[in-house]
Every structure is written in C-alpha cells, then in structure tokens.
Design a protein around this motif. Structure first.
Motif, PDB file in Angstrom:
ATOM      1  N   UNK A  74       0.831  -1.197   0.007  1.00 13.91           N
ATOM      2  CA  UNK A  74      -0.037  -0.098   0.129  1.00 13.91           C
ATOM      3  C   UNK A  74       0.797   1.227  -0.038  1.00 13.91           C
ATOM      4  N   UNK A  75       0.501   2.433  -0.648  1.00 18.17           N
ATOM      5  CA  UNK A  75       1.302   3.643  -0.677  1.00 18.17           C
ATOM      6  C   UNK A  75       1.086   4.400   0.708  1.00 18.17           C
ATOM      7  N   UNK A  76       1.792   3.659   1.726  1.00 23.39           N
ATOM      8  CA  UNK A  76       1.811   4.170   2.934  1.00 23.39           C
ATOM      9  C   UNK A  76       3.058   5.247   3.151  1.00 23.39           C
ATOM     10  N   UNK A  77       3.532   5.672   4.105  1.00 24.04           N
ATOM     11  CA  UNK A  77       4.757   6.268   4.430  1.00 24.04           C
ATOM     12  C   UNK A  77       6.037   5.573   4.099  1.00 24.04           C
ATOM     13  N   UNK A  78       5.796   4.369   4.140  1.00 24.85           N
ATOM     14  CA  UNK A  78       7.007   3.397   3.600  1.00 24.85           C
ATOM     15  C   UNK A  78       6.215   2.423   2.746  1.00 24.85           C
ATOM     16  N   UNK A  79       7.059   2.105   1.677  1.00 26.79           N
ATOM     17  CA  UNK A  79       6.417   1.064   0.416  1.00 26.79           C
ATOM     18  C   UNK A  79       7.671   0.248   0.025  1.00 26.79           C
ATOM     19  N   UNK A 103      11.420   4.768   2.248  1.00 30.88           N
ATOM     20  CA  UNK A 103      10.562   5.756   2.580  1.00 30.88           C
ATOM     21  C   UNK A 103       9.714   6.421   1.464  1.00 30.88           C
ATOM     22  N   UNK A 104       8.351   6.702   1.450  1.00 33.23           N
ATOM     23  CA  UNK A 104       7.816   7.063   0.552  1.00 33.23           C
ATOM     24  C   UNK A 104       7.724   8.580   0.219  1.00 33.23           C
ATOM     25  N   UNK A 444       4.561  15.245   0.689  1.00 33.39           N
ATOM     26  CA  UNK A 444       4.666  14.838   1.999  1.00 33.39           C
ATOM     27  C   UNK A 444       3.109  14.480   2.534  1.00 33.39           C
ATOM     28  N   UNK A 445       3.470  13.557   3.654  1.00 33.18           N
ATOM     29  CA  UNK A 445       1.830  13.018   4.034  1.00 33.18           C
ATOM     30  C   UNK A 445       1.889  13.157   5.611  1.00 33.18           C
ATOM     31  N   UNK A 446       0.557  13.160   6.053  1.00 32.33           N
ATOM     32  CA  UNK A 446       0.319  13.187   7.518  1.00 32.33           C
ATOM     33  C   UNK A 446       0.810  11.912   7.848  1.00 32.33           C
ATOM     34  N   UNK A 447       1.079  10.937   7.275  1.00 35.14           N
ATOM     35  CA  UNK A 447       1.268   9.611   7.776  1.00 35.14           C
ATOM     36  C   UNK A 447       3.085   9.659   8.009  1.00 35.14           C
ATOM     37  N   UNK A 450       8.181  12.494  12.441  1.00 31.74           N
ATOM     38  CA  UNK A 450       9.298  13.460  12.344  1.00 31.74           C
ATOM     39  C   UNK A 450      10.436  12.636  11.921  1.00 31.74           C
ATOM     40  N   UNK A 451      10.545  11.383  12.559  1.00 30.15           N
ATOM     41  CA  UNK A 451      11.757  10.533  12.212  1.00 30.15           C
ATOM     42  C   UNK A 451      11.679  10.356  10.673  1.00 30.15           C
ATOM     43  N   UNK A 452      10.956   9.856  10.072  1.00 32.21           N
ATOM     44  CA  UNK A 452      10.745   9.968   8.613  1.00 32.21           C
ATOM     45  C   UNK A 452      11.277  10.946   8.099  1.00 32.21           C
ATOM     46  N   UNK A 453      10.928  12.125   8.198  1.00 28.95           N
ATOM     47  CA  UNK A 453      11.317  13.408   7.562  1.00 28.95           C
ATOM     48  C   UNK A 453      12.705  13.526   8.052  1.00 28.95           C
ATOM     49  N   UNK A 454      13.293  13.409   9.310  1.00 29.23           N
ATOM     50  CA  UNK A 454      14.653  13.594   9.171  1.00 29.23           C
ATOM     51  C   UNK A 454      15.531  12.895   8.527  1.00 29.23           C
TER      52      UNK A 454
END
Length: 489
Positions: A74-79, A103-104, A444-447, A450-454
C-alpha cells in the motif's frame, strides 16, 4: 516564475545538445548498417518515424529505471519497491522477486488514507461484499447505487455547493467536462501552468483559448480586457461566455493559487471561474476544504469547483460541484457520466468514510490531527530543504515541494542515489516540464513521522551534495536543533 542561474542554463543546454548530437550520430550509423537488411513491414508505412520517437530512444531509455517503479505494498509512508534489472542498456526492464523497503516521498497520500484505516477500511470491505468490485455499467444505465447518491450529497456539502457530480477518473473530470461547458464562440482563459487534463479539455471544446501568466491576476485582467474589446475572431462578435480556469495547488510547482485576486478580476469582467482543486481539496484549510477555506474565498464566488479523490481521500475518481442547474445539465450531457463506467462502490465508500473522518463525524478528532500534521510536516520539510541550500518551489502549507535539478544528468543521479539509501522520490523532466526545468517532486503525507522526515532530509542532503543541486548557500549550522536535539547534517 523560476529564474535559472546563467551557468546552470548554459550547462543544461550543453548537456541536451551533446545528447542530441550523439543520438543523431547513432541514428545515422544505424541507417548505414541497416541499409542492406530487409524489413518486415510488407509495404506498410512505419507506425513511428525515427524522429518521432528520438527522445524516447536516445534520452528517456537511458534513465527509464527512474520512472514507473512498481511497488508491492500500500502507498503508505513506507513502501516496498520491486527491484528491476536490464540486459539491454535500459531499453527494457525486468522485475525480480526482491523488493526494498523505502521511505515514500512520491505518493499523493496527503492524509494517510492510502493504507489501512481503522474507520474507512472495514466500511470499504463491507461495501465490497455487498456491491462487488465494479458496477459494470455507466451511471445512467445500471451503475448508480445508493452509495453514489450519498457520495454526491456528501461532496456537495463538504465543498459548500448545492450539488455535485462524480466521475470514475480524475483526469477525465477535466478533459470530458470542459467541452460540455463551453464550445465554439466561447473563450477559455487558462493559467499557463494548468494541468494537461485542462489543456486537453480546452482543446477538445472548440472554444478559443488564451493563456495568462502563471498565477498573475494583473496579466489575467489585461488578457480579459483585450479579448472582450476584440471579441470573437474574424466576426468580432461578443463572446458567448468566458471561463477562467485556474488550479488550487499547481502540481508541478506546489504554489497556491491567488484566488481572491483572480475572483475579483473575474467578477469585474463577468467571467466564470473554474477551480481545479485536485491537489488542494482535503489537504489544506482548517477543515480540509481546500484553497477557498484557506484564503477566505466564498465558494459562491467560484462557479465550478473541480477536484479529485485520488490524493487526500485515498480513492479514485473526481467531482464537479456547482449549482443544481449546472449539475443537472452535466448529468444529461457529460460523456464521463453517460458512457464511462461509474466509480466502483467500494471506492465511493472510501471517499465518504474519509470525509467523515476529516470532519470528525467518526466520533474522533483524528481528522483534525491529520490536517494539523500534514501542515506541520510540509512547513518543516520545506524550511529545512531551503536551509540546506536547495531551490525549492511552492508556498507554505502546500504538501507539494519541487526541488530543482535542471541538468538532465542530475535527474537519474539524484533518483538513484536516494533509492540506494532507501528513499523513493519522483523525478520529473521534459515533456512533463519545460526542457530546462527538470525537478524532483516531493509529496509529504500526514502519515510521515518526524523521524521519517529527518531520515529523508539526511538522504536528500547527501544526494544533493553528490549531484551538485544545492544552488544556494546553506544556512549556518546550529549547535542544536530547536525541538528534538537531532542534527540533520
């Protein structure tokens, strides 16, 4: 508008010139070697002449591993990105059974509804069991269910219009409906950076088309003055109707439309306003109602509101919202309603459920949290990219943020380097953008946590250093991060 540094423009032109020269040399060499060989056309003309697919053969094939990457999740924050390989210098790509967890940063999953949701998913499954996966019919035959009727009421209420019509495809919402709204003797004034679906719809309408400078109300007013004074071509009769078409958030620039000023100009000259909110509906505004809510524009001042369900709502299809008379007219004349298969019932249920979550009608405040998170994530990520020295387009609150690459060699270099570090990004070049304005488009996604973005910022910073796309001086490094105490560089 984008101002390209002089040296960057020269090097980009030189790169394209070099690719073109070597491509032509290889084509002439192939003609010499193939001169004696027979072809198997049997008297038919070739479907594609050499110059017609030159760009595909000599430029695109070299870097096509950076596009159309298949995923197996699924196209979540990680794919899970499926690995591919080529045995013929990237002309064809073959899938393997291996996949990489990445990381998507490429999906339009703005509110995180693209994967399992505790409220939406059970209702979608229930709808699937009751109605099946497809209606197998157009809306006017046997393709309208109680869910479709509920969806149109829900959308109209959500965007603040008396009525709405939904279609099964977002692209077709523009390309099939604009020709129904206007025809010969009418005038379409379109933003220069409007989406291809709008361009196709305008061309198919038979109306006269004029373009105004991107997001520039002053130039729009000049165009309107000139066209009203001149009238129709040759006859100079008054225009039957004038429609000004703009976008809420421009998908390749991440810029938010200057809607209040544009509406004011259109009111002054009695022109209709057509607003494409494909990327803004559900993603911006206090309650996700798009650019009208964000900028304080009364929806009564926007005559035709268009949007899609493929981004913030995690589904498919699109909608047109307007007056009851307009929607009734479209239901009688629009080919996307009369002939195309209707949106699947589970997809319609997904949209209804997502809107209920956004509005808090599911009994929780998750919708408000999602809207707050995507705004925080977007503004944080854009600010950090700018501090690193990247040229980032777009406005605050927009979840779309293009990073300018310019040079064609930097398109595959940046994409492959990010993928090597398990970050999936989308890179865009000609013909989707002008020749010199290649870019990487971050969504950018709400899912995203902060660790993903860093993590993404660290990888993008490293890739930016390797490819030389930090066109501005970086901001002075701080000893400590303001909130988390985590260093990004």
């Amino acid at each position: 508008m984008i101002t390209i540094p002089y040296l960057t423009a020269v090097s980009t032109y030189f790169s394209y010139g070099l690719l073109f020269a070597f491509g032509q040399l290889r084509d002439y060499s192939r003609l010499i070697f193939d001169w004696c060989s027979t072809n198997n056309l049997h008297g038919y003309a070739p479907i594609c002449l050499a110059h017609e697919d030159f760009y595909i053969r000599r430029l695109y094939h070299r870097i096509q591993d950076c596009f159309n990457r298949p995923i197996s999740s699924a196209p979540d924050s990680w794919v899970d990105v499926i690995e591919r390989y080529s045995n013929d210098n990237n002309k064809t790509l073959k899938r393997t059974t291996k996949s990489t967890r990445c990381l998507n940063l490429g999906s339009y999953n703005y509110l995180g509804f693209g994967s399992f949701d505790e409220y939406c998913t059970p209702r979608v499954i229930e709808s699937l069991k009751k109605f099946s996966a497809s209606t197998c019919s157009s809306r006017v035959d046997a393709g309208t269910t109680s869910v479709h009727a509920e969806l149109e009421e829900c959308v109209a209420k959500y965007v603040g219009k008396p009525a709405a019509i939904v279609t099964g495809m977002g692209f077709a919402t523009n390309s099939a409906i604009i020709p129904v709204l206007i025809g010969k003797g009418g005038l379409i004034i379109s933003d220069s950076l409007n989406h291809t679906s709008i361009v196709n719809g305008a061309r198919g309408s038979g109306a006269t088309i004029r373009v105004f400078q991107h997001n520039t109300p002053a130039h729009l007013e000049r165009v309107l003055k000139e066209q009203i004074a001149e009238g129709q071509p040759r006859t100079h009769r008054p225009w039957k109707k004038i429609i000004v078409v703009v976008g809420g958030i421009y998908s390749m620039e991440g810029e938010i439309c200057q809607l209040p000023e544009i509406v004011s100009v259109c009111k002054k000259y009695k022109a209709y306003v057509y607003l494409d909110e494909a990327h803004s509906i559900g993603a911006i505004g206090k309650t996700g109602r798009g650019v009208c809510e964000l900028l304080g524009v009364d929806t009564a001042d926007v005559d035709i509101m268009m949007g899609t369900f493929t981004k913030s709502f995690g589904s498919c299809g699109g909608y047109i919202a307007g007056s009851k008379e307009l929607i009734q007219y479209l239901k009688y004349h629009c080919p996307a309603h009369l002939y195309a298969t209707s949106i699947s019932t589970p997809s319609a249920q997904q949209i209804i459920s997502a809107i209920k979550v956004i509005l808090g009608e599911d009994g929780s405040n998750r919708g408000a949290q999602k809207l707050a998170r995507i705004r925080e994530n977007s503004n944080f990520f854009r600010a950090e990219l700018q501090k690193m020295g990247f040229e980032v387009l777009g406005d605050n609150d927009s979840p779309v943020m293009p990073i300018m690459l310019y040079n064609p060699a930097k398109i595959p270099a940046f994409s492959r380097e990010c993928l090597r570090e398990n970050v999936a990004v989308v890179v865009v070049g000609f013909p989707a953008t002008p020749l010199l304005l290649a870019r990487a488009r971050i969504c950018i996604s709400a899912s995203h946590s902060r660790e993903d973005l860093i993590k993404a910022l660290k990888v993008i910073s490293k890739a930016g250093d390797l490819t030389g796309i930090k066109y501005f001086p970086a901001a002075p490094k701080k000893q400590e991060e303001e909130k988390d105490g985590i260093k990004l560089d």
